[in-house]
Design a protein around this motif. Structure first.
Motif, PDB file in Angstrom:
ATOM      1  N   LEU A   1       1.018  -1.413   0.095  1.00 58.04           N
ATOM      2  CA  LEU A   1       0.103  -0.163  -0.153  1.00 58.04           C
ATOM      3  C   LEU A   1       0.905   0.819   0.212  1.00 58.04           C
ATOM      4  O   LEU A   1       0.449   2.141  -0.427  1.00 58.04           O
ATOM      5  CB  LEU A   1      -0.951  -0.362   1.422  1.00 58.04           C
ATOM      6  N   GLN A   2       1.789   0.559  -0.054  1.00 54.97           N
ATOM      7  CA  GLN A   2       3.168   1.837  -0.056  1.00 54.97           C
ATOM      8  C   GLN A   2       3.712   2.720  -1.617  1.00 54.97           C
ATOM      9  O   GLN A   2       3.456   4.128  -1.998  1.00 54.97           O
ATOM     10  CB  GLN A   2       4.564   1.852   0.323  1.00 54.97           C
ATOM     11  N   HIS A   3       3.220   2.069  -2.418  1.00 53.51           N
ATOM     12  CA  HIS A   3       3.825   2.457  -3.861  1.00 53.51           C
ATOM     13  C   HIS A   3       2.543   2.288  -4.840  1.00 53.51           C
ATOM     14  O   HIS A   3       2.633   2.416  -5.808  1.00 53.51           O
ATOM     15  CB  HIS A   3       4.764   1.107  -4.444  1.00 53.51           C
ATOM     16  N   SER A   4       1.294   2.346  -4.018  1.00 49.60           N
ATOM     17  CA  SER A   4       0.143   2.466  -4.894  1.00 49.60           C
ATOM     18  C   SER A   4      -0.615   2.843  -4.317  1.00 49.60           C
ATOM     19  O   SER A   4      -0.663   3.552  -3.335  1.00 49.60           O
ATOM     20  CB  SER A   4      -0.452   0.989  -5.486  1.00 49.60           C
ATOM     21  N   CYS A   5      -2.356   3.631  -4.213  1.00 49.26           N
ATOM     22  CA  CYS A   5      -2.305   4.656  -4.086  1.00 49.26           C
ATOM     23  C   CYS A   5      -4.245   4.153  -4.710  1.00 49.26           C
ATOM     24  O   CYS A   5      -4.524   3.119  -4.764  1.00 49.26           O
ATOM     25  CB  CYS A   5      -2.977   5.935  -4.401  1.00 49.26           C
ATOM     26  N   GLY A   6      -5.038   3.558  -3.600  1.00 54.67           N
ATOM     27  CA  GLY A   6      -6.481   3.879  -3.292  1.00 54.67           C
ATOM     28  C   GLY A   6      -7.177   3.466  -2.024  1.00 54.67           C
ATOM     29  O   GLY A   6      -6.462   4.839  -1.820  1.00 54.67           O
ATOM     30  N   TYR A   7      -8.095   3.042  -2.008  1.00 53.14           N
ATOM     31  CA  TYR A   7      -8.701   3.342  -0.898  1.00 53.14           C
ATOM     32  C   TYR A   7      -9.044   1.886   0.233  1.00 53.14           C
ATOM     33  O   TYR A   7      -9.782   0.988  -1.197  1.00 53.14           O
ATOM     34  CB  TYR A   7     -10.123   4.317  -0.558  1.00 53.14           C
ATOM     35  N   ILE A   8      -9.302   1.946   1.544  1.00 48.63           N
ATOM     36  CA  ILE A   8      -9.432   0.460   1.778  1.00 48.63           C
ATOM     37  C   ILE A   8     -11.438   0.607   2.402  1.00 48.63           C
ATOM     38  O   ILE A   8     -11.564   1.892   2.953  1.00 48.63           O
ATOM     39  CB  ILE A   8      -9.087  -0.318   2.868  1.00 48.63           C
TER      40      ILE A   8
END
Length: 885
Positions: A671-678
């Motif tokens: 989750l450090q080198h990509s983006c989005g949401y949980i």
């Protein structure tokens, strides 16, 4: 027709050179092959000469062949074969106007809907006949209208009588039909009677064309050319050269009816999403691996319909006939140029740029991220555009859901044409974004609407902020030295890219783009684009945007709502007990987006869906719809070592990133080198794991909590919930599900916890979590629902937070993208391994419907996600196989 047979016909293979396997498919009959050649030639509107030599044994009469071709094209509502105008107009005297006139008469006589016309055919009918949807309905009403009649007694009475449709149709092309000066004027079918009926000046133009040869329309009198064209004595050829570049502005006059899937329509859509104003026609043909002649025909059609124009090759105004000064299209261009000359650029550079700068500044200052230099770079668009106009860009991938929001929301008067372009062309280039952002700026920020309408406004505002952030922002350049001013951005529709063959799509993306960024969430009805070069910030593979990824996460983390995946064909007699305590269920049919259904109506809905699809059932709300919360990532506090340094603080709704489930996700996923949401959900039933810690002997002083282990938690869960069968081992980081056990439907009863304050709800107290004391009641109420990769567009606050973190964590730098590529491959392999473990046998994807036109898009969609072969249950702790016996 078999695709293998079609391939050999397309490549002009004679019968003698066909492979034995193809001959066997044709029953070893040369006549059968000749029939296939004829049918293929007619359907694809091929020229008689230059086709297979054996073709002449099928149709020896060239005129009869073209008559059959025209009849087939009219009956199947195809576009007029402009590439055969020399035959159709000169030989058969069938002009585009007469062609569409008969077509329109036939569909009206059959009382068919206007929607039966395919998109491009309807657009050409509107251009020549002036008949759009409203005009079509009006004519149909007139031909059914009642007319008074005089009876024998001399009195009037009314009766219903159909008026002849022919009397209501136009007798000549519309006066406003566009003719460009660079088009070539060709002589049509001209008889002596036609010459007698024209004026002297018109006769002189016809004589000039016949004696000297074809003429540029701009060198002739505009009004004479227009009159001769409406009379059908000349026809227009739209020349396209190998080195021409084509501009596709926002669509005007496009008719959105239906897609037919014929060969030329499919080609038009393929070129639509691939074309740009920096690629020549010859280069485009090479990238698409399509015959250059076919590409020229398609581009010529775009220009003829007014959907595209040639770039930088306008004729010198002094070389034009003086009458062209009054031509409508010439006046439009002249007015635009005069307006540009009158603009005060000194004030415009500030006034027009400041809004986007302020939006970007507010986006960043509120979250303490971007510095002033990064914000300033986003405003240097004019100089960057001129200096790096041919450089690669960022592709922002969206699905049709976004275009639906923009078209249905009635947000701005000029926004619909851009939305239609995004949907039909499948692309909105960087050159069109200035006008697009201007229209988005007109959407009121403080608008108050109800229900779905409010979502339209929110998506429009969030989309504007996202484009402003990504466009010409040096903080998200893969290489700041190479792209010091940032990159331009094109908006691409995923469904349009899927219309290309995978290899073609890859070539298009590699040629034009440095980075791909997906919106989130993408619809489950599409297959997201997978790409290693260029890098993709979004779902690594299509399976990540599916139900399988949900189950993978639940099995990996051990957190989620009660979930049951049923295979296609299963029949439920009653809802499993684990769902009967819920008032709302989240139902997801395979390949579609989920929907919330009341438990009282769920059984009928589920069984209906199971007849044609696999179904995922999840508990959503105990007494009403469940509450959801979004946790954007990259997460704050993450170091290079992952979660070895855990942020301290108390868990709360505002600090959802401190939830143990979120921390565990960060340990197993990159989750450090990509983006989005949980997405976390509060269903009203607490997490069994955290409940077990309080129900048993594991509630101890804070000094001794550090000794709690995962095995102890599982033992506590078994003690507090003996009806749930526990696997022998905890889920591994690789998603290994070899430990999954089989349970029966009689063991699906979970303890019910009431949110109204009974013994199932706990107040105060604390449990150990990474060295901190947190509120156990609140944390136990929240479980994992899903995780999405990409830039969210559904919520402005989440969108701003994600954009801020993209810049702060430098996700678009080449080093970070390299790490993302490695972690994406690892995630893809683990997910595919997990899916394979759930299958008892290889799954063959459903074949496309034989009644539907087969296109490359349907071929790509047929490569669907693997369907489940086992019923799977997640009870809130472990993933298990569910035996329906």
């Amino acid at each position: 027709m078999n695709t293998e047979v079609e391939f050999h016909i397309r490549n002009n293979y004679p019968w003698s050179k066909l492979p034995a396997t193809v001959k066997q498919q044709l029953g070893n009959s040369a006549k059968e092959y000749e029939k296939c050649v004829f049918n293929f030639s007619v359907k694809n509107q091929l020229r008689y000469k230059g086709n297979l030599g054996e073709f002449r044994t099928v149709k020896r009469d060239e005129k009869k062949y073209y008559e059959d071709l025209i009849k087939y094209s009219q009956d199947h509502l195809l576009l007029y074969p402009y590439h055969l105008s020399d035959i159709m107009v000169k030989g058969l005297r069938i002009t585009p106007f007469s062609f569409y006139l008969r077509m329109m008469h036939d569909i009206m006589a059959g009382e068919k809907s206007y929607d039966s016309l395919p998109n491009f055919t309807a657009a050409d009918c509107l251009r020549l006949l002036g008949i759009g949807r409203n005009q079509y309905i009006d004519i149909m009403n007139q031909c059914r209208s009642s007319k008074p009649s005089l009876n024998r007694a001399g009195s009037f009475h009314k009766f219903f009588r159909r008026r002849p449709i022919k009397d209501l149709l136009p007798t000549k092309p519309v006066e406003e039909v566009i003719v460009e000066p660079w088009w070539i004027v060709q002589a049509g079918y001209v008889t002596e009677d036609d010459i007698k009926a024209v004026s002297v000046s018109e006769k002189n133009v016809i004589d000039k064309i016949i004696d000297i040869g074809p003429q540029l329309a701009g060198t002739c009198d505009y009004y004479i050319v227009h009159k001769l064209y409406t009379k059908g004595l000349i026809y227009m050829e739209v020349p396209i050269e190998d080195d021409d570049c084509i501009i596709v502005p926002p669509l005007e006059g496009f008719v959105m009816n239906r897609v037919q899937g014929d060969y030329f329509e499919t080609l038009l859509y393929k070129i639509f999403v691939s074309i740009d104003e920096h690629t020549t026609v010859a280069e485009l043909s090479n990238v698409l691996q399509i015959d250059l002649h076919l590409v020229k025909n398609a581009v010529s059609m775009y220009c003829r319909l007014g959907f595209a124009r040639r770039k930088g090759q306008d004729l010198d105004p002094e070389a034009l006939h003086p009458s062209w000064q009054d031509a409508p299209q010439y006046n439009t261009k002249k007015n635009v140029q005069e307006e540009l000359l009158l603009i005060d650029w000194s004030s415009t550079s500030q006034e027009t740029k400041l809004p986007s700068t302020e939006n970007l500044a507010s986006m960043t200052s509120d979250n303490n991220s971007l510095d002033e230099a990064e914000v300033t770079s986003a405003t240097e668009t004019p100089s960057i555009t001129s200096s790096s106009g041919h450089s690669k860009r960022i592709a922002f991938l969206f699905d049709s859901t976004l275009t639906a929001f923009l078209m249905m929301g009635n947000l701005s008067p000029g926004l619909k044409s851009h939305a239609v372009t995004m949907f039909e062309v499948g692309k909105l280039s960087d050159e069109s974004l200035d006008s697009f952002l201007t229209e988005l700026d007109r959407v009121p920020l403080d608008s108050v609407a109800e229900g779905e309408a409010q979502r339209y406004f929110e998506h429009a505002v969030t989309l504007k902020n996202t484009i402003t952030f990504l466009r010409y922002n040096k903080s998200i350049s893969p290489d700041p030295d190479q792209y010091s001013g940032g990159l331009g951005i094109d908006l691409l529709r995923c469904e349009s890219l899927l219309g290309l063959e995978p290899a073609t799509c890859s070539r298009v993306l590699q040629k034009n783009y440095e980075l791909l960024v997906s919106m989130a969430p993408l619809s489950h009805e599409i297959r997201p684009v997978s790409s290693c070069i260029p890098q993709h910030i979004g779902p690594a593979i299509p399976e990540v945007n599916s139900v399988w990824f949900k189950l993978y996460l639940y099995n990996l983390i051990g957190s989620g709502p009660p979930t049951l995946l049923l295979v296609k064909g299963t029949r439920l007699r009653y809802l499993p007990p684990m769902f009967q305590d819920f008032d709302r269920l989240l139902i997801t049919t395979w390949g579609h987006d989920p929907g919330i259904v009341a438990t009282s109506n769920a059984l009928l809905t589920i069984n209906d869906a199971l007849a044609h699809s696999a179904v995922l059932i999840q508990g959503h709300g105990l007494f009403t719809d469940g509450q959801t919360a979004c946790v954007p990532f990259p997460l704050y506090g993450m170091e290079e070592r992952g979660w070895s340094v855990v942020p301290t603080g108390k868990f709360s709704r505002d600090n959802m990133h401190l939830h143990s489930t979120v921390k565990k996700l960060a340990q197993h996923l990159d989750l450090q080198h990509s983006c989005g949401y949980i997405t976390m959900i509060k269903t009203g039933k607490a997490d069994p794991r955290l409940l077990a810690l309080q129900n048993n002997s594991f509630v101890r002083s804070s000094e001794g909590l550090a000794d709690i282990k995962e095995d102890d938690v599982e033992e506590a869960v078994v003690e507090s919930n003996p009806v749930v069968a526990m696997p022998d081992a905890p889920p591994s980081a690789s998603g290994d599900s070899s430990s999954i056990k089989t349970i029966t439907k009689h063991s699906l009863s979970l303890p019910v916890t009431s949110p109204m304050g009974d013994s199932g709800v706990y107040h105060g107290g604390g449990t150990f979590r990474g060295g901190g004391i947190i509120n156990r009641e609140m944390e136990a109420d929240w479980v994992l629902l899903n995780l999405y990769f990409g830039v969210p567009l559904f919520d402005d606050a989440v969108n701003k937070e994600v954009c801020t973190r993209i810049a702060k964590h430098e996700l678009c730098r080449r080093e970070s993208l390299g790490n993302l590529l490695h972690s994406s491959r690892k995630l893809s392999l683990q997910l595919l391994h997990f899916i394979a473990e759930q299958q008892d046998q290889p799954v063959v994807p459903d074949l496309p419907n034989a009644d539907l036109p087969l296109s490359s898009n349907s071929q790509n969609n047929s490569l669907s996600l693997p369907h489940p072969t086992n019923n799977l249950l997640f009870d809130g702790i472990k993933l298990m196989r569910w035996d329906t016996r």
